[in-house]
Design a protein around this motif. Structure first.
Motif, PDB file in Angstrom:
ATOM      1  N   GLU A   1       0.821  -1.210   0.000  1.00 36.18           N
ATOM      2  CA  GLU A   1       0.000   0.000   0.000  1.00 36.18           C
ATOM      3  C   GLU A   1       0.852   1.256   0.000  1.00 36.18           C
ATOM      4  OE1 GLU A   1      -3.521   2.143   2.656  1.00 36.18           O
ATOM      5  OE2 GLU A   1      -2.830   0.119   3.185  1.00 36.18           O
ATOM      6  N   ALA A   2       1.915   1.260   0.801  1.00 35.51           N
ATOM      7  CA  ALA A   2       2.791   2.429   0.853  1.00 35.51           C
ATOM      8  C   ALA A   2       3.452   2.671  -0.501  1.00 35.51           C
ATOM      9  CB  ALA A   2       3.853   2.248   1.929  1.00 35.51           C
ATOM     10  N   ILE A   3       3.886   1.616  -1.158  1.00 32.10           N
ATOM     11  CA  ILE A   3       4.505   1.747  -2.478  1.00 32.10           C
ATOM     12  C   ILE A   3       3.505   2.326  -3.475  1.00 32.10           C
ATOM     13  CG2 ILE A   3       5.427   0.435  -4.440  1.00 32.10           C
ATOM     14  CD1 ILE A   3       6.609  -1.516  -2.308  1.00 32.10           C
ATOM     15  N   ILE A   4       2.298   1.789  -3.485  1.00 28.86           N
ATOM     16  CA  ILE A   4       1.285   2.249  -4.439  1.00 28.86           C
ATOM     17  C   ILE A   4       0.923   3.702  -4.188  1.00 28.86           C
ATOM     18  CG2 ILE A   4      -1.090   1.917  -5.231  1.00 28.86           C
ATOM     19  CD1 ILE A   4      -0.741  -1.064  -4.303  1.00 28.86           C
ATOM     20  N   ARG A   5       0.638   4.039  -2.937  1.00 29.27           N
ATOM     21  CA  ARG A   5       0.159   5.390  -2.628  1.00 29.27           C
ATOM     22  C   ARG A   5       1.254   6.451  -2.767  1.00 29.27           C
ATOM     23  NH1 ARG A   5      -5.000   5.315  -0.546  1.00 29.27           N
ATOM     24  NH2 ARG A   5      -5.711   3.412   0.511  1.00 29.27           N
ATOM     25  N   SER A   6       2.505   6.047  -2.670  1.00 35.07           N
ATOM     26  CA  SER A   6       3.594   7.027  -2.802  1.00 35.07           C
ATOM     27  C   SER A   6       4.124   7.125  -4.225  1.00 35.07           C
ATOM     28  CB  SER A   6       4.729   6.666  -1.846  1.00 35.07           C
ATOM     29  OG  SER A   6       5.264   5.389  -2.168  1.00 35.07           O
ATOM     30  N   GLY A   7       3.494   6.423  -5.162  1.00 34.79           N
ATOM     31  CA  GLY A   7       3.919   6.502  -6.552  1.00 34.79           C
ATOM     32  C   GLY A   7       5.135   5.656  -6.858  1.00 34.79           C
ATOM     33  N   GLY A   8       5.376   4.617  -6.091  1.00 34.79           N
ATOM     34  CA  GLY A   8       6.525   3.742  -6.329  1.00 34.79           C
ATOM     35  C   GLY A   8       6.252   2.733  -7.425  1.00 34.79           C
ATOM     36  N   SER A   9       7.116   1.766  -7.523  1.00 41.59           N
ATOM     37  CA  SER A   9       7.018   0.752  -8.567  1.00 41.59           C
ATOM     38  C   SER A   9       5.817  -0.159  -8.318  1.00 41.59           C
ATOM     39  CB  SER A   9       8.296  -0.094  -8.610  1.00 41.59           C
ATOM     40  OG  SER A   9       8.110  -1.248  -9.388  1.00 41.59           O
ATOM     41  N   LEU A  10       4.867  -0.160  -9.240  1.00 38.55           N
ATOM     42  CA  LEU A  10       3.707  -1.031  -9.078  1.00 38.55           C
ATOM     43  C   LEU A  10       4.099  -2.498  -9.161  1.00 38.55           C
ATOM     44  CD1 LEU A  10       0.931   0.884 -11.064  1.00 38.55           C
ATOM     45  CD2 LEU A  10       1.519   1.014  -8.629  1.00 38.55           C
ATOM     46  N   ALA A  11       5.162  -2.785  -9.914  1.00 39.25           N
ATOM     47  CA  ALA A  11       5.647  -4.167  -9.967  1.00 39.25           C
ATOM     48  C   ALA A  11       6.125  -4.624  -8.588  1.00 39.25           C
ATOM     49  CB  ALA A  11       6.764  -4.292 -10.989  1.00 39.25           C
ATOM     50  N   ASP A  12       6.779  -3.721  -7.845  1.00 43.15           N
ATOM     51  CA  ASP A  12       7.209  -4.068  -6.488  1.00 43.15           C
ATOM     52  C   ASP A  12       6.005  -4.303  -5.577  1.00 43.15           C
ATOM     53  OD1 ASP A  12       9.818  -3.836  -7.278  1.00 43.15           O
ATOM     54  OD2 ASP A  12      10.135  -1.865  -6.380  1.00 43.15           O
ATOM     55  N   ALA A  13       4.954  -3.498  -5.778  1.00 44.49           N
ATOM     56  CA  ALA A  13       3.741  -3.693  -4.978  1.00 44.49           C
ATOM     57  C   ALA A  13       3.115  -5.051  -5.277  1.00 44.49           C
ATOM     58  CB  ALA A  13       2.745  -2.571  -5.260  1.00 44.49           C
ATOM     59  N   VAL A  14       3.102  -5.437  -6.547  1.00 42.96           N
ATOM     60  CA  VAL A  14       2.553  -6.746  -6.916  1.00 42.96           C
ATOM     61  C   VAL A  14       3.364  -7.862  -6.261  1.00 42.96           C
ATOM     62  CG1 VAL A  14       2.155  -8.344  -8.829  1.00 42.96           C
ATOM     63  CG2 VAL A  14       1.522  -5.940  -9.065  1.00 42.96           C
ATOM     64  N   THR A  15       4.669  -7.686  -6.178  1.00 47.51           N
ATOM     65  CA  THR A  15       5.512  -8.686  -5.516  1.00 47.51           C
ATOM     66  C   THR A  15       5.085  -8.882  -4.070  1.00 47.51           C
ATOM     67  OG1 THR A  15       7.404  -8.208  -6.947  1.00 47.51           O
ATOM     68  CG2 THR A  15       7.876  -9.246  -4.833  1.00 47.51           C
ATOM     69  N   GLN A  16       4.821  -7.797  -3.372  1.00 43.18           N
ATOM     70  CA  GLN A  16       4.373  -7.898  -1.976  1.00 43.18           C
ATOM     71  C   GLN A  16       2.990  -8.537  -1.890  1.00 43.18           C
ATOM     72  OE1 GLN A  16       6.212  -7.333   0.630  1.00 43.18           O
ATOM     73  NE2 GLN A  16       7.946  -6.439  -0.451  1.00 43.18           N
ATOM     74  N   ILE A  17       2.096  -8.171  -2.786  1.00 41.81           N
ATOM     75  CA  ILE A  17       0.755  -8.758  -2.798  1.00 41.81           C
ATOM     76  C   ILE A  17       0.845 -10.262  -3.051  1.00 41.81           C
ATOM     77  CG2 ILE A  17      -1.410  -8.846  -4.102  1.00 41.81           C
ATOM     78  CD1 ILE A  17      -1.055  -5.778  -4.534  1.00 41.81           C
ATOM     79  N   ASN A  18       1.676 -10.653  -3.998  1.00 42.49           N
ATOM     80  CA  ASN A  18       1.792 -12.076  -4.318  1.00 42.49           C
ATOM     81  C   ASN A  18       2.436 -12.871  -3.194  1.00 42.49           C
ATOM     82  OD1 ASN A  18       0.483 -12.093  -6.775  1.00 42.49           O
ATOM     83  ND2 ASN A  18       2.342 -11.642  -7.948  1.00 42.49           N
ATOM     84  N   ALA A  19       3.274 -12.222  -2.393  1.00 40.07           N
ATOM     85  CA  ALA A  19       3.843 -12.910  -1.229  1.00 40.07           C
ATOM     86  C   ALA A  19       2.742 -13.322  -0.262  1.00 40.07           C
ATOM     87  CB  ALA A  19       4.861 -12.016  -0.537  1.00 40.07           C
ATOM     88  N   VAL A  20       1.641 -12.576  -0.260  1.00 37.08           N
ATOM     89  CA  VAL A  20       0.481 -12.919   0.568  1.00 37.08           C
ATOM     90  C   VAL A  20      -0.414 -13.920  -0.159  1.00 37.08           C
ATOM     91  CG1 VAL A  20      -1.562 -12.001   1.736  1.00 37.08           C
ATOM     92  CG2 VAL A  20       0.566 -10.676   1.713  1.00 37.08           C
ATOM     93  N   ARG A  21      -0.714 -13.628  -1.411  1.00 40.87           N
ATOM     94  CA  ARG A  21      -1.661 -14.466  -2.166  1.00 40.87           C
ATOM     95  C   ARG A  21      -1.157 -15.895  -2.339  1.00 40.87           C
ATOM     96  NH1 ARG A  21      -5.715 -12.546  -5.515  1.00 40.87           N
ATOM     97  NH2 ARG A  21      -5.292 -14.403  -6.792  1.00 40.87           N
ATOM     98  N   THR A  22       0.083 -16.068  -2.683  1.00 34.23           N
ATOM     99  CA  THR A  22       0.567 -17.391  -3.104  1.00 34.23           C
ATOM    100  C   THR A  22       1.121 -18.228  -1.961  1.00 34.23           C
ATOM    101  OG1 THR A  22       2.803 -16.563  -3.608  1.00 34.23           O
ATOM    102  CG2 THR A  22       1.147 -16.451  -5.371  1.00 34.23           C
ATOM    103  N   GLN A  23       1.127 -17.694  -0.763  1.00 34.67           N
ATOM    104  CA  GLN A  23       1.675 -18.451   0.363  1.00 34.67           C
ATOM    105  C   GLN A  23       0.851 -19.702   0.611  1.00 34.67           C
ATOM    106  OE1 GLN A  23       1.685 -16.462   4.244  1.00 34.67           O
ATOM    107  NE2 GLN A  23       3.826 -17.021   4.416  1.00 34.67           N
TER     108      GLN A  23
END
Length: 442
Positions: A329-351
């Protein structure tokens, strides 16, 4: 006086609710307050007591009341206070017992934390490593209490007042003060690590102080919209540690007591989320929810599992995947790399295994649009499922801009994801504290 009896008497006193932060003791034969807080053993017992109190009375109020308001739970008894919570909107009166319980339990834990902060430097002044632990612990629980109030109220005190005239500040100012307390705790622990005795007697083996502090720093900075600071704090958390509140038959799991033992609430199907928000095969469905189902008022309700189906089950202080989702969320809201945000999301989804608390989604990787709006919605969905009944849904519902409840319907239909934005201030506070502000409209 022996430590055990001193702790028991002090903890019994803290179980009483307060009005405008005023302490009332009912045992005339017990030690007066000054005797408890002016001894080394008393301070250690107070530190243990604030954790115990927050983990029982505090968590019960923080999880069940906002849980009903944000539709995670449904009130299913005929008790008036539960029906008022379930109705929400303008049907939630200022004398509601659950709202008062949340307000007073957070102020009670704040009182206890403030006494640690004030008296530890005086009483254990010659023991720097014990002092640092006690004061940092006080900073943490005062910040947690402020954050608990910020979950449910627009304004609240951040300093208690024994004369029943505590002043109120807006949520932003309150959360800013909470972050300052946590920042100070980090600096204090870095300068003087706590003693082995403090770690053993106060923390035990299931509470990693610095990681708890940094998680709350990340959480509260996110609530303030300070995204770089939230990301920095989240990055400082060791995701391999595990912190939890422990319970026994004598010190029971507070959600189990309300949902299963007392049967005041039942969890809604699909975590109370809109249709389509929960994917088929999500492993967290079976972790948190079970059968038999019941239908109440046309709604399918489940049987609660997870951390809450046994009197002695532990409740996480935070879940590691909250930290990952805070990073996303911090990456997305601060305009960071959306690919990095997806990496964090997938760390939750695919566990599929290996989560410290056994909460494994076991889903395929994210395949939706890689846009700011789409990813924020995905973070909200994952938070709502992963962090079910962690006391965070009401804040999340507001922060992620989910549809607000109407001001002209009473009760608020269950098609709305929350039935209040903030709670009214308890009569118990208004009647004794002239500083109490006007109630929010909804």
């Amino acid at each position: 006086m022996k430590k055990k009896s001193l702790y028991s008497i002090y903890l019994s006193a803290t179980m009483l609710l307060i009005s405008s932060c005023k302490l009332d003791y009912v045992n005339p034969n017990g030690p007066v307050e000054d005797q408890v807080i002016t001894t080394r053993e008393g301070l250690i017992s107070l530190a243990v007591g604030v954790k115990s109190y927050y983990s029982t009375s505090g968590l019960q109020a923080l999880i069940t009341a906002p849980g009903a308001t944000s539709r995670e739970l449904k009130g299913v008894t005929t008790f008036t206070n539960i029906l008022e919570l379930e109705a929400g909107g303008t049907a939630l009166p200022t004398f509601n017992g659950n709202v008062n319980g949340l307000w007073s339990s957070m102020l009670r834990s704040m009182v206890m934390a403030e006494k640690l902060i004030k008296y530890a430097p005086q009483i254990v002044s010659q023991e720097a490593t014990m002092q640092s632990g006690l004061v940092a612990f006080g900073y943490l629980f005062k910040a947690m209490s402020i954050g608990g109030l910020a979950t449910a109220f627009e304004q609240f005190p951040i300093q208690t007042d024994l004369d029943s005239k505590a002043t109120f500040v807006a949520r932003t100012a309150g959360l800013t003060a909470a972050v300052k307390l946590l920042d100070d705790a980090v600096a204090l622990l870095a300068a003087t690590p706590p003693s082995t005795e403090f770690n053993s007697r106060v923390l035990g083996g299931d509470f990693v102080l610095l990681d708890v502090i940094n998680t709350y720093r990340a959480r509260f900075n996110m609530m303030l919209g300070k995204y770089p600071e939230a990301l920095s704090a989240a990055n400082a958390v060791n995701l391999n540690t595990k912190s939890q509140f422990l319970y026994t038959n004598q010190n029971p799991n507070p959600v189990q007591q309300q949902v299963i033992f007392s049967a005041n609430f039942k969890p809604r199907a699909n975590f109370g989320l809109p249709a389509g928000f929960v994917e088929a095969g999500d492993g967290r469905l079976a972790f948190y929810l079970s059968t038999p189902d019941v239908v109440v008022g046309g709604e399918t309700l489940k049987t609660l599992k997870g951390f809450f189906d046994d009197i002695a089950k532990s409740i996480p202080v935070y879940l590691p995947d909250e930290v990952r989702l805070l990073k996303a969320e911090a990456i997305i809201r601060s305009g960071g790399s959306l690919a990095d945000a997806v990496t964090q999301i997938n760390a939750v989804r695919t566990q599929a295994a290996g989560d410290a608390f056994g909460v494994n989604a076991n889903l395929p990787p994210y395949s939706g649009a890689v846009t700011t709006d789409a990813l924020l919605l995905e973070v909200y969905k994952q938070r709502s499922i992963e962090l079910f009944l962690q006391g965070l849904r009401l804040e999340d519902s507001r922060r992620f801009g989910r549809p607000a409840p109407p001001t002209n319907l009473n009760p608020v239909p269950t098609t709305f994801e929350r039935n209040r934005n903030f709670y009214p201030y308890p009569d118990q506070e208004r009647l004794t504290n002239p500083n109490t502000p006007a109630d929010p409209a909804i």
